[in-house]
Design an enzyme around this catalytic site. Structure first.
Site, PDB file in Angstrom:
ATOM      1  N   HIS A   9      79.730  29.188  -5.898  1.00 20.84           N
ATOM      2  CA  HIS A   9      78.388  29.413  -6.416  1.00 20.84           C
ATOM      3  C   HIS A   9      77.832  28.173  -7.080  1.00 20.84           C
ATOM      4  CE1 HIS A   9      78.892  34.047  -6.476  1.00 20.84           C
ATOM      5  NE2 HIS A   9      78.507  33.578  -5.315  1.00 20.84           N
ATOM      6  N   ARG A  63      74.245  30.268  11.916  1.00 24.51           N
ATOM      7  CA  ARG A  63      75.579  30.887  11.857  1.00 24.51           C
ATOM      8  C   ARG A  63      75.446  32.251  11.189  1.00 24.51           C
ATOM      9  NH1 ARG A  63      77.002  25.201  10.587  1.00 24.51           N
ATOM     10  NH2 ARG A  63      78.749  24.547  11.885  1.00 24.51           N
ATOM     11  N   ARG A  67      73.576  32.346  16.659  1.00 19.32           N
ATOM     12  CA  ARG A  67      74.900  32.515  17.265  1.00 19.32           C
ATOM     13  C   ARG A  67      75.464  33.867  16.860  1.00 19.32           C
ATOM     14  NH1 ARG A  67      79.343  28.168  15.743  1.00 19.32           N
ATOM     15  NH2 ARG A  67      79.483  29.420  13.867  1.00 19.32           N
ATOM     16  N   GLU A  87      83.083  24.639  23.073  1.00 23.99           N
ATOM     17  CA  GLU A  87      83.905  24.173  21.954  1.00 23.99           C
ATOM     18  C   GLU A  87      85.382  24.438  22.192  1.00 23.99           C
ATOM     19  OE1 GLU A  87      82.704  26.218  18.362  1.00 23.99           O
ATOM     20  OE2 GLU A  87      82.350  28.093  19.433  1.00 23.99           O
ATOM     21  N   ASN A 139      82.826  20.264  16.450  1.00 23.86           N
ATOM     22  CA  ASN A 139      83.837  20.479  15.395  1.00 23.86           C
ATOM     23  C   ASN A 139      85.080  21.134  15.990  1.00 23.86           C
ATOM     24  OD1 ASN A 139      81.676  19.724  13.813  1.00 23.86           O
ATOM     25  ND2 ASN A 139      81.235  21.788  13.095  1.00 23.86           N
ATOM     26  N   ASP A 140      84.857  22.223  16.700  1.00 26.36           N
ATOM     27  CA  ASP A 140      86.007  22.904  17.289  1.00 26.36           C
ATOM     28  C   ASP A 140      86.508  22.197  18.539  1.00 26.36           C
ATOM     29  OD1 ASP A 140      86.809  25.087  15.678  1.00 26.36           O
ATOM     30  OD2 ASP A 140      84.895  26.037  16.111  1.00 26.36           O
ATOM     31  N   ARG A 172      90.968  21.420  11.670  1.00 23.97           N
ATOM     32  CA  ARG A 172      89.823  20.767  11.032  1.00 23.97           C
ATOM     33  C   ARG A 172      89.740  21.027   9.539  1.00 23.97           C
ATOM     34  NH1 ARG A 172      84.885  24.486  13.493  1.00 23.97           N
ATOM     35  NH2 ARG A 172      83.741  24.045  11.597  1.00 23.97           N
ATOM     36  N   CYS A 174      75.667  20.787  18.443  1.00 24.55           N
ATOM     37  CA  CYS A 174      75.367  21.363  17.128  1.00 24.55           C
ATOM     38  C   CYS A 174      76.510  21.175  16.140  1.00 24.55           C
ATOM     39  CB  CYS A 174      75.004  22.842  17.252  1.00 24.55           C
ATOM     40  SG  CYS A 174      76.366  23.853  17.847  1.00 24.55           S
TER      41      CYS A 174
HETATM   42  C1  PEP Z   1      81.452  23.609  16.071  1.00 29.01           C
HETATM   43  O1  PEP Z   1      82.574  24.077  16.278  1.00 29.01           O
HETATM   44  O2  PEP Z   1      81.131  22.418  16.294  1.00 29.01           O
HETATM   45  C2  PEP Z   1      80.398  24.471  15.508  1.00 29.01           C
HETATM   46  C3  PEP Z   1      79.164  24.053  15.376  1.00 29.01           C
HETATM   47  O3  PEP Z   1      80.779  25.699  15.081  1.00 29.01           O
HETATM   48  P1  PEP Z   1      81.467  25.981  13.650  1.00 29.01           P
HETATM   49  O4  PEP Z   1      81.469  24.691  12.889  1.00 29.01           O
HETATM   50  O5  PEP Z   1      80.666  27.033  13.007  1.00 29.01           O
HETATM   51  O6  PEP Z   1      82.820  26.428  14.050  1.00 29.01           O
HETATM   52 MG    MG Z   2      82.880  26.240  16.237  1.00 27.58          MG
END
Ligand code: PEP
Ligand code: MG
Length: 754
Positions: free
Chosen positions: A363, A470, A506, A604, A627-628, A638, A675
Site C-alpha cells: 500500500h 491485466r 487480457r 510468451e 517477460n515470460d 523472473r 507488451c
Molecule cells: C509478459 O510475460 O511479458 C507479460 C506482459 O505478462 P506478465 O508480465 O503479466 O506475465
Molecule cells: Mg506473462
C-alpha cells in the site's frame, strides 16, 4: 555434544551481525568436530585480504588483526583454489606459511573450507588439531557442507558489515544499493528515519489490572482509528478515491474481531496490553507471510503497520518530530513504513521513500505512486541504524539509492533531475505529436494498466490506447471471485473512457507467482504448472463469467480486443474461442446486447513461437510477452533476485525468437505488438522497432522516453541496428551497440550504464 550442521545454520541465519555469526559458527563446529581450534577468515574487499574475524581455541588477540593475502599460506590457497583441504600436517602442504600471532605452530591437523556465495569467495573456515592426523570423512563432509550452507547468510551479514564500516570511514564513504523500483522519479535529500513504535522490543509482563488494560487497549485502537481518518481527511485533496479507500481498509483491520478479540482474550489470560498486541499482530502477520502470493504476503506489512500504530498510542509516544525540524527535502527511511507516517509528514517536505521491506504491491508503494514520490523498497542491505541524516539520492526509475554521494555524484544527479525535468517538458511538447520515426513511420505506443489506476479519463486523454490490461489484480485483491456485474462495470468504465481508442484486455492470468487468495493450487513448480489459459480452461465457469462481462462491456463501443495469456498449444486457443462462442450464443439467447471483440494470443510460451502459422489461422493479432518469453526461453525465474543477472531481454536467443515471431506473423498478415517490460526500455524499444513490431505497450511512466527515442531515429537506422544485433553473440555487446546509437542520436540521458 555433536551438533548437526542444520542447527548451526539456523543459528547463523538468525544472527544480526557478522562477528556474532562467525563466532557461533567456529564455536559450534569446534565442538562438533572435536577440533582443538576453529577459525574464520573473511574477505575484506577493500584490501582483498582475508581477515581473521573469529577464533575459538586460537590466540584470541589475533582476531581482527591477522590478514592473509589470496594465495598466501593455506587460507590463501583454499581461497584462491576455491577448494577444501584436509591435511594430517599443515606444514607438509606446499602452500603452508606460518601465520604469526595465531599460535598455529602448535597445530598440525588442518582442514580448510571455502565459504562461497554466487561464485565469490567470501571467506575460509578452518579447523585444526594438535595431532598429526586428518579429520575423518564424516567431519570433513560436515565442515565442507557447513561452509556451503552458511554462504548466503554470511553474504548478507558481510554486506551489512561492509556498509557500516564504509559509513564510519572518515569522509563517510559512498554506498549504492539496489532494491525494487516501486514509484518512479528521481529525488535527492536527507534521510529521516521513520520512528515507529517497535513491537519486537515490547517486554513480556503480566497485566496488573485486567479491566484497565482492556480499557487502555480499546482506547488506543480508537485513537489509531481517529488518526487514520484524520490522515484520510488531510489527504483527500491529493489522493483519488481508490487510494483513499486504503485508509478505510486499515480502519476495517482496526475494527477486525480477529485483532481486538484475540488481543483482549490474551489480556484476559493475564498479559498486559502491549504484550497481547505484540503476540496478536505477530500471529496474524505470520499467517500472511507464509503465503507465497506477493499481494497477500505484502498484507503482513499492513498488519504490522497497524500494530505499530496502536502501540504508538499505547506508549503515548509522539508520532514524530515537529514539522520545523524536518529537512526541506527529506527521504523517509525505515524497515517498514506505514501509510500513516507518509500522510503525517509536513506537506511538501517528503521527497522520497526508501524501505528495507516492501514491494511494488504494498500500500505504501501505491500511495507513493499516487503522490508522485519516488520510492525504492526491498533494500535488504540497507544499514538502517547507520544512515540517519545522511545525504541520499533515490532513483525510483531503476530502484537504486546512493547514500553519502560525493559532491560530484550530487552534481551529476542534480543534472539528471534537470534532464528528467527538461525531458518531461520536452515530451510534454511531443504529447500531441505522433510516435513517428524521422522518416515518417508511425508506431502506436500503448499503455499497460491494471493495478488500481485512478483517473481513467486522464489516461485516456494522454495515451493512444491500452495494449495490455491485466485483469488478475481485480481477482487477487479480494476474498471471492468478482461477479459478472463487478467485472462488466470495470471493463465498461475502461472501454468507455478510451473509446474509440483500442483497449486490449487480457483474460485472467493467474497461477505461477500470481495466486488467487481463495483458490489454492498446490504445485511444486507453479511457474510450469496450471497458470494462465490452463487455469481458466480448467475452470470454465470462471472463464465464461469473465468472457460474458467482456462481451457485455463492449456493447455499442467495439474498441475491445481480448487477449489470451500463456498460449502454448493450438488446442488451447481453440478451446478459448469455443468458450467465447458459447458466451456469445448464451447472451444472444438471453437477448442481451453485446459485441464480439477481436481476439489475440500472447506469445510468451516458447512453443507458441513455433506455432505462428497455426495460431494465425485462429486469431486477429499477437502480443509478445517478453517477460515470460525470456523467463521460459532462458530458464530463469523472473522473480528470483538471485538470477536477476541472467534474465536479459537482449540475450541473443530472445532477439532471434522475437525476430522469428515478427517475421512469421507478418507473413501470415497478422499484426504483432510487444507488451513485456522490454517495450518500455528505450534501447530495447529501438531494437524492437528495427525488428519490425507493429506496436509497443508499456508502463505509462516509460512511454515518454520511448516516444522520444523513436522520434529520434529513422526506420532505416532501426533496421540496420536490428540486423547488427542479430549477428551479435552476447547481450552485453547488443546493449553496447544500442547505447552507442542512443548517445550518437543525442539521447545519452536515456542510457543506463549499469
Ligand atoms: C509478459 O510475460 O511479458 C507479460 C506482459 O505478462 P506478465 O508480465 O503479466 O506475465
Ligand atoms: Mg506473462
Amino acid at each position: 555434544m555433536i551438533l548437526n550442521s542444520s542447527q548451526i545454520v539456523r543459528e547463523v541465519n538468525n544472527s544480526t551481525h557478522l562477528d556474532e555469526a562467525l563466532a557461533l559458527a567456529v564455536k559450534r563446529s569446534r565442538s562438533s568436530m572435536d577440533a582443538n581450534a576453529c577459525s574464520a577468515y573473511i574477505n575484506d574487499m577493500q584490501t582483498d585480504r582475508y581477515l581473521l574475524m573469529a577464533a575459538d581455541g586460537l590466540a584470541c588477540a589475533a582476531v581482527g588483526k591477522v590478514r592473509v593475502v589470496r594465495n598466501e599460506g593455506l587460507v590463501g590457497w583454499v581461497a584462491a583454489h576455491q577448494e577444501a583441504v584436509n591435511l594430517s600436517d599443515a606444514v607438509d602442504h606446499p602452500g603452508y606459511r606460518h601465520v604469526p600471532g595465531t599460535g598455529d605452530e602448535l597445530l598440525h591437523g588442518f582442514m580448510g573450507a571455502p565459504v562461497i556465495h554466487h561464485g565469490r569467495v567470501l571467506g575460509v573456515l578452518v579447523a585444526q588439531k594438535h595431532e598429526r592426523c586428518r579429520f575423518d570423512d564424516d567431519e570433513a563432509a560436515f565442515f565442507t557442507t557447513l561452509a556451503i550452507q552458511i554462504g548466503s547468510a554470511i553474504h548478507r551479514l558481510l554486506s551489512k558489515w561492509e556498509f557500516s564500516r564504509r559509513l564510519n570511514e572518515p569522509g563517510r564513504g559512498k554506498i549504492s544499493i539496489c532494491g525494487i523500483a516501486c514509484a518512479p522519479g528521481l529525488s535527492i535529500g536527507k534521510i529521516v528515519l521513520s520512528q515507529p513504535a517497535d513491537l519486537q522490543s515490547v517486554p513480556y509482563r503480566k497485566a496488573r489490572d485486567i479491566d484497565s488494560e482492556i480499557q487502555v487497549f480499546q482506547a488506543a485502537v480508537q485513537s489509531a482509528k481517529n488518526e487514520l481518518l484524520a490522515g484520510k481527511e488531510r489527504m483527500s485533496a491529493s489522493l483519488s478515491g481508490d487510494v483513499l479507500s486504503l485508509f478505510d481498509a486499515y480502519a476495517m483491520m482496526l475494527e477486525s474481531d480477529k485483532l481486538t478479540a484475540a488481543a483482549v482474550a490474551r489480556i484476559r489470560k493475564g498479559q498486559w496490553a502491549r504484550g497481547a498486541l505484540r503476540d496478536t499482530i505477530f500471529e496474524m502477520a505470520r499467517v500472511f507471510e507464509q503465503m507465497s502470493d506477493p499481494y497477500l504476503s505484502a498484507r503482513a506489512e499492513d498488519i504490522r503497520n497497524i500494530g505499530r500504530q496502536i502501540l504508538g498510542h499505547l506508549q503515548k509516544v509522539e508520532s514524530g518530530i515537529g514539522a520545523g525540524t524536518y529537512p526541506k527535502e527529506c527521504i523517509l527511511a525505515g524497515s517498514e513504513i506505514s501509510p500513516v507516517e507518509i500522510t503525517n509528514m509536513p506537506r511538501g517536505r517528503l521527497a522520497g521513500v526508501i524501505c528495507i521491506q516492501g514491494s511494488a504491491l504494498s500500500h505504501v508503494a501505491i500511495i507513493c505512486r499516487a503522490l508522485g514520490i519516488p520510492a525504492v523498497m526491498g533494500l535488504a542491505d540497507l544499514p538502517i541504524s547507520h544512515v540517519e541524516d545522511c545525504d541520499i539520492t533515490v532513483d525510483g526509475n531503476r530502484g537504486v539509492v546512493c547514500i553519502n554521494p560525493s559532491p560530484e555524484d550530487i552534481h551529476a544527479f542534480r543534472q539528471s533531475i534537470r534532464e528528467e525535468q527538461a525531458l518531461s517538458a520536452r515530451v510534454e511538447a511531443l504529447r500531441h505529436l505522433p510516435a513517428q520515426t524521422l522518416d515518417g513511420v508511425s508506431i502506436p505506443l500503448h499503455v499497460n494498466l491494471g493495478i488500481g489506476e485512478e483517473d481513467l479519463s486522464m489516461l485516456a486523454r494522454k495515451y493512444e490506447g491500452v495494449g495490455l490490461y491485466r485483469t488478475e489484480f481485480l481477482f487477487i485483491a479480494r476474498d471471492t471471485l468478482p461477479t459478472e456485474d463487478d467485472q462488466c462495470r470495470l471493463y465498461r468504465d475502461l472501454l468507455e473512457s478510451f473509446a474509440p481508442k483500442p483497449v486490449t484486455i487480457r483474460t485472467l492470468d493467474v497461477g505461477g507467482d500470481k495466486k488467487l487468495p481463495f483458490f489454492t493450487i498446490a504445485e511444486t513448480n507453479p511457474l510450469l504448472g496450471r497458470r494462465g489459459i490452463r487455469f481458466t480452461l480448467d475452470n470454465p465457469d470462471v472463464f465464461l463469467t469473465q468472457l460474458r462481462a467482456l462481451l457485455l462491456a463492449n456493447s455499442g463501443l467495439g474498441n475491445l480486443r481480448v487477449l489470451f495469456p500463456m498460449i502454448g498449444r493450438v488446442g488451447e486457443i481453440d478451446a478459448a474461442i469455443e468458450l467465447l462462442d458459447r458466451a456469445c450464443l448464451d447472451l444472444a439467447a438471453e437477448g442481451r446486447a453485446f459485441e464480439r471483440p477481436r481476439i489475440g494470443a500472447m506469445v510468451e510460451v516458447p512453443s507458441a513461437a513455433f506455432l505462428m502459422a497455426e495460431l494465425s489461422k485462429r486469431v486477429d493479432f499477437f502480443s509478445i510477452g517478453t517477460n515470460d518469453l525470456t523467463q521460459y526461453l532462458l530458464a530463469v525465474d523472473r522473480s528470483n533476485p538471485q538470477v536477476r543477472g541472467f534474465n536479459d531481454n537482449l540475450h541473443p536467443a530472445v532477439v532471434h525468437v522475437v525476430n522469428d515471431i515478427v517475421q512469421r506473423s507478418r507473413s501470415h498478415g497478422k499484426p504483432v505488438g510487444v507488451c513485456g517490460e522490454m517495450a518500455g526500455d528505450p534501447a530495447s524499444a529501438l531494437l524492437l522497432l528495427g525488428l519490425g513490431v507493429d506496436s509497443l505497450s508499456m508502463n505509462p511512466s516509460s512511454l515518454p522516453r520511448v516516444k522520444w527515442t523513436l522520434r529520434s531515429f529513422t526506420m532505416k537506422q532501426g533496421r540496420e541496428l536490428a540486423k547488427k544485433a542479430l549477428s551479435i553473440e552476447n547481450e552485453s555487446d547488443t546493449l553496447r551497440l544500442l547505447n552507442h546509437a542512443l548517445k550518437a542520436a543525442g539521447l545519452g540521458a536515456l542510457v543506463c550504464e549499469n
